[in-house]
Enzyme design. Structure first.
Site, PDB file in Angstrom:
ATOM      1  N   GLN A  20      40.987  48.614  78.632  1.00 48.76           N
ATOM      2  CA  GLN A  20      39.581  48.317  78.326  1.00 48.76           C
ATOM      3  C   GLN A  20      38.684  48.466  79.547  1.00 48.76           C
ATOM      4  O   GLN A  20      37.594  47.893  79.604  1.00 48.76           O
ATOM      5  CB  GLN A  20      39.449  46.903  77.749  1.00 48.76           C
ATOM      6  N   ARG A  80      37.439  46.499  67.917  1.00 49.19           N
ATOM      7  CA  ARG A  80      36.389  45.570  67.479  1.00 49.19           C
ATOM      8  C   ARG A  80      36.579  45.200  66.010  1.00 49.19           C
ATOM      9  O   ARG A  80      35.998  44.228  65.535  1.00 49.19           O
ATOM     10  CB  ARG A  80      34.986  46.181  67.635  1.00 49.19           C
ATOM     11  N   ASP A 115      38.925  36.823  86.165  1.00 44.38           N
ATOM     12  CA  ASP A 115      38.881  37.291  84.774  1.00 44.38           C
ATOM     13  C   ASP A 115      38.359  38.723  84.740  1.00 44.38           C
ATOM     14  O   ASP A 115      37.694  39.183  85.682  1.00 44.38           O
ATOM     15  CB  ASP A 115      37.958  36.372  83.973  1.00 44.38           C
ATOM     16  N   GLU A 116      38.640  39.454  83.663  1.00 43.63           N
ATOM     17  CA  GLU A 116      38.171  40.837  83.478  1.00 43.63           C
ATOM     18  C   GLU A 116      38.456  41.672  84.728  1.00 43.63           C
ATOM     19  O   GLU A 116      37.600  42.410  85.231  1.00 43.63           O
ATOM     20  CB  GLU A 116      36.670  40.865  83.161  1.00 43.63           C
ATOM     21  N   LYS A 126      43.023  35.942  75.959  1.00 42.48           N
ATOM     22  CA  LYS A 126      43.047  35.885  77.421  1.00 42.48           C
ATOM     23  C   LYS A 126      42.243  34.706  77.969  1.00 42.48           C
ATOM     24  O   LYS A 126      42.646  34.072  78.951  1.00 42.48           O
ATOM     25  CB  LYS A 126      42.538  37.193  78.013  1.00 42.48           C
ATOM     26  N   THR A 127      41.088  34.412  77.360  1.00 39.62           N
ATOM     27  CA  THR A 127      40.278  33.295  77.851  1.00 39.62           C
ATOM     28  C   THR A 127      41.033  31.979  77.673  1.00 39.62           C
ATOM     29  O   THR A 127      40.972  31.085  78.528  1.00 39.62           O
ATOM     30  CB  THR A 127      38.930  33.234  77.104  1.00 39.62           C
TER      31      THR A 127
END
Length: 718
Positions: A247, A596, A216-217, A32-33
């Site tokens: 998330q 993770r 973002d987020e 995503k970044t």
């Protein structure tokens, strides 16, 4: 620049869709970044947009800094605003706060300043309620996050037992901020919202500047943050948000998953892109994540996939108790490190509540395995544990002035610094310790007001000291806990307060366990073992096992992950029993934990745990059942029954589901009853009893400990 060679097909589509509203649902590990960075670069390079007209908002200064660096590396240009919500609002208010009647040179108060103000308000007007500071602070923040004044918020929480107190403190708190020309962090958002709402010219100035707004987020935004974004893009409509509804795990601090779930309602013409290709985890790990999160009704729906191999099967083990669970986990780590080329830093042990770290920390210390704790202190270094231990140290060593000053006003007793300084001076004049001075309070040169404040603590200190040898250690420690009334120090309705009480409960449990192995142990001996146990192990080049709460590792990744304590009431937590929304957030936390892991993943639970003074047997977590691993584990166990003899001969680790057993090389047959052994940390000891792979060993300095012979770094003496 050829963006088609830098991005996959899923990523390229949102990057090149530059007009109107765009929502990118970016799954864990999907890049995503990268998408956000190249989207901004594409606007500048291919569309001719000036960096001056671009705004990008993220949630941490670190993330903002990294994004700036990436954009500059790609485009060679600067000038766009890339910052957190709070930084953006602070910059806006520095220019126009005067329009709200504030000076532009306002101060920004952080948590420490906020705490001091609320503490002072309570002391002056509500001295009997000083212990409710954290609850009040939380409510003030909650009110501001939804843009409510004290009166408005009072109506919202009218059924809360502390409604009147919260409202009054909130009002006085606002008066105090105004008097000091100060904003707290929540004010930065709220005042900017009010500025935009009340002054159209100011809003239009920023609307005309920021033609393209990126967030973002997005799943972590609260109500007022989304309102600010909507106001900014109302004129031109170019809004690009990236997030993952699966998330969203910060509901407890105001994040509203509804912002992302309802984005289509706010922007009916928006285009939605899904980044489902995962670059982090193996196929089997992603299958487990997909199975679990599919049980949430409140989600937009996506299916993570990878072109990597399925890899090692995800493992599930149900262990008899929490110590066996810890030994199983550490056994897997030790063997993979010794036999398969892994490093300690490749492993993470994830817990839902941080009180569960205590057993793992104790066992890792016993086995000489280096570790670090993310998002907090090691168990015995936590403030609440040190506070409790200080009471015990005072009882053992009344001359320990450091312990006395640490606890003299904890829990709060109205004994301020001036009173403590006066006590120290008076005791110095008499040439006595602080404890002895408290015992002869009437003889000290102190004001009657100070003596009145100190008298209850003096009586408590005397009582704790006198009872030290009158009962078994575990009973005495529980007596101290009750006598001090630790429950008055922490608000059990506050997540942080409950966590601290759970940690203290784990400390009581550790004493109970130590006494079970050492029935006649004295307090002095137990405190000595703690001093040796908490002596930090040195680590080489950051090579240590990570142990952390799941919230503490969001955004991180590890080759191998253990998700432990998977029992109802622990994960999902007790607090999730109230609504389906709470359960769904817990499931999202589980999803974050699973994703993770890159190569190997284990899920474990314990059949028994000693918590809150009793042995608990909680059902296996619903999340394990949803993963489909329980049935698979049973089939695996059935297959291994026929190989019991061969396994015993080969000394294999009991296999976790789907993973070939790792052959252990250590010969434990030399460790027999009566043998003298050496441990690098605990020193010399004698084996009292051997049961299977566990030995009960009486150490000269550390008392009796039960250790796994294949894991403990033991050598035979002589």
């Amino acid at each position: 620049m050829d963006y088609s060679t830098l991005l996959n097909e899923e990523q390229l589509k949102p990057v090149t869709d530059t007009q109107g509203a765009v929502l990118v649902l970016a799954g864990a590990g999907s890049g995503k970044t990268r998408v956000l960075t190249y989207r901004i670069a594409y606007l500048i390079e291919k569309c001719g947009v000036s960096p001056y007209n671009i705004l990008a908002i993220t949630f941490t200064n670190k993330a903002a800094g990294e994004m700036k660096e990436r954009i500059h590396a790609v485009t060679g240009q600067d000038g766009m605003w890339v910052m957190t919500f709070h930084s953006f609002c602070a910059r806006v208010l520095r220019n126009d706060a005067d329009k709200l009647g504030h000076s532009r040179n306002f101060s920004i108060y952080g948590e420490a300043e906020t705490d001091r103000i609320i503490t002072r308000i309570l002391k002056e007007g509500f001295p009997e309620d000083t212990d409710k500071k954290k609850t009040i602070r939380w409510h003030i923040s909650a009110a501001k996050s939804i843009a409510m004044t004290p009166d408005q918020y009072s109506l919202r929480i009218k059924d809360h037992p502390e409604c009147a107190l919260i409202t009054q403190v909130y009002e006085k708190y606002e008066e105090e901020l105004a008097k000091n020309n100060a904003f707290d962090f929540d004010d930065l958002l709220l005042k900017t919202f009010l500025l935009f709402a009340m002054h159209k010219d100011v809003l239009e100035k920023y609307q005309d500047r920021f033609l393209y707004v990126h967030v973002d987020e997005f799943q972590d935004t609260n109500k007022i943050q989304f309102l600010l974004v909507k106001m900014l893009v109302r004129k031109y409509g170019n809004i690009f948000v990236v997030g993952d509804d699966d998330q969203s795990i910060y509901g407890w601090r105001g994040a509203d998953v509804g912002n992302i779930l309802n984005f289509k309602k706010d922007y009916p013409d928006c285009r939605i892109y899904k980044l489902e290709r995962n670059y982090r985890s193996s196929g089997n790990i992603l299958k487990t994540a997909n199975k679990v999160i599919a049980n949430n009704a409140g989600r937009m729906g996506k299916q993570l996939w990878t072109d990597r191999e399925d890899g090692v099967d995800v493992s599930y083990r149900s262990l008899g108790d929490d110590k066996t669970e810890a030994d199983f986990v550490l056994e897997q780590i030790m063997n993979l490190v010794k036999n398969h080329g892994y490093k300690y830093s490749d492993f993470a042990i994830l817990v839902r509540i941080n009180s569960l770290t205590r057993v793992f920390e104790d066992r890792m210390s016993s086995y000489g395995m280096p570790y670090r704790v993310i998002g907090g202190f090691k168990f015995y270094e936590r403030k609440e544990i040190k506070d409790f231990i200080a009471y015990l140290r005072m009882a053992v060593n009344p001359a320990d002035g450091e312990s006395v000053t640490r606890i003299i006003n904890f829990p709060k007793r109205g004994i301020g610094d001036a009173c403590v300084d006066a006590l120290i001076s008076a005791c110095a004049e008499k040439n006595v310790s602080l404890f002895d001075g408290l015992m002869i309070l009437d003889e000290l040169d102190l004001s009657s007001a100070y003596k009145k404040k100190l008298s209850p603590f003096a009586a408590l200190a005397a009582d704790i000291s006198e009872n030290k040898d009158k009962m078994p250690l575990d009973e005495y420690v529980k007596y101290v806990f009750d006598r001090i009334d630790f429950y008055s120090a922490y608000d059990i309705d506050d997540p942080e307060g409950r966590t601290k009480l759970e940690n203290i409960d784990q400390f009581l449990t550790s004493v109970h366990e130590f006494c079970a192995d050492n029935p006649d142990v004295k307090l002095e001996e137990y405190l000595q073992t703690l001093s040796l146990l908490t002596d930090a192990d040195e680590t080489d080049e950051g090579n240590y096992i990570t142990i952390a709460t799941i919230h503490g590792v969001k955004g991180l990744e590890f080759r191998c992950v253990f998700i432990v304590g998977l029992e109802e009431g622990i994960f999902p937590s007790l607090r999730s029993d109230t609504t389906s929304a709470d359960v769904e957030e817990e499931r999202r936390i589980m999803y974050v934990a699973i994703t993770r892991a890159k190569e190997r993943l284990w899920l474990t639970n314990a059949g028994r745990r000693f918590r809150f003074g009793k042995t608990e047997s909680n059902p296996v977590s619903r999340f394990v059942k949803e993963s489909g691993l329980i049935a698979a584990a049973r089939k695996s166990e059935e297959r291994t029954v026929h190989h019991t003899v061969q396994k015993a001969l080969r000394r294999e680790i009991p296999p976790a589901f789907g993973r070939p057993a790792v052959t252990a090389t250590k010969d434990i047959s030399v460790f027999k009853q009566g043998a003298t052994v050496n441990h690098p940390k605990f020193g010399k000891g004698v084996i009292q009893e051997v049961t299977g792979e566990n030995a009960r060993i009486a150490f000269e300095k550390m008392g009796v400990k039960v250790l796994n012979l294949r894991l403990a770094p033991l050598t035979i003496e002589g």
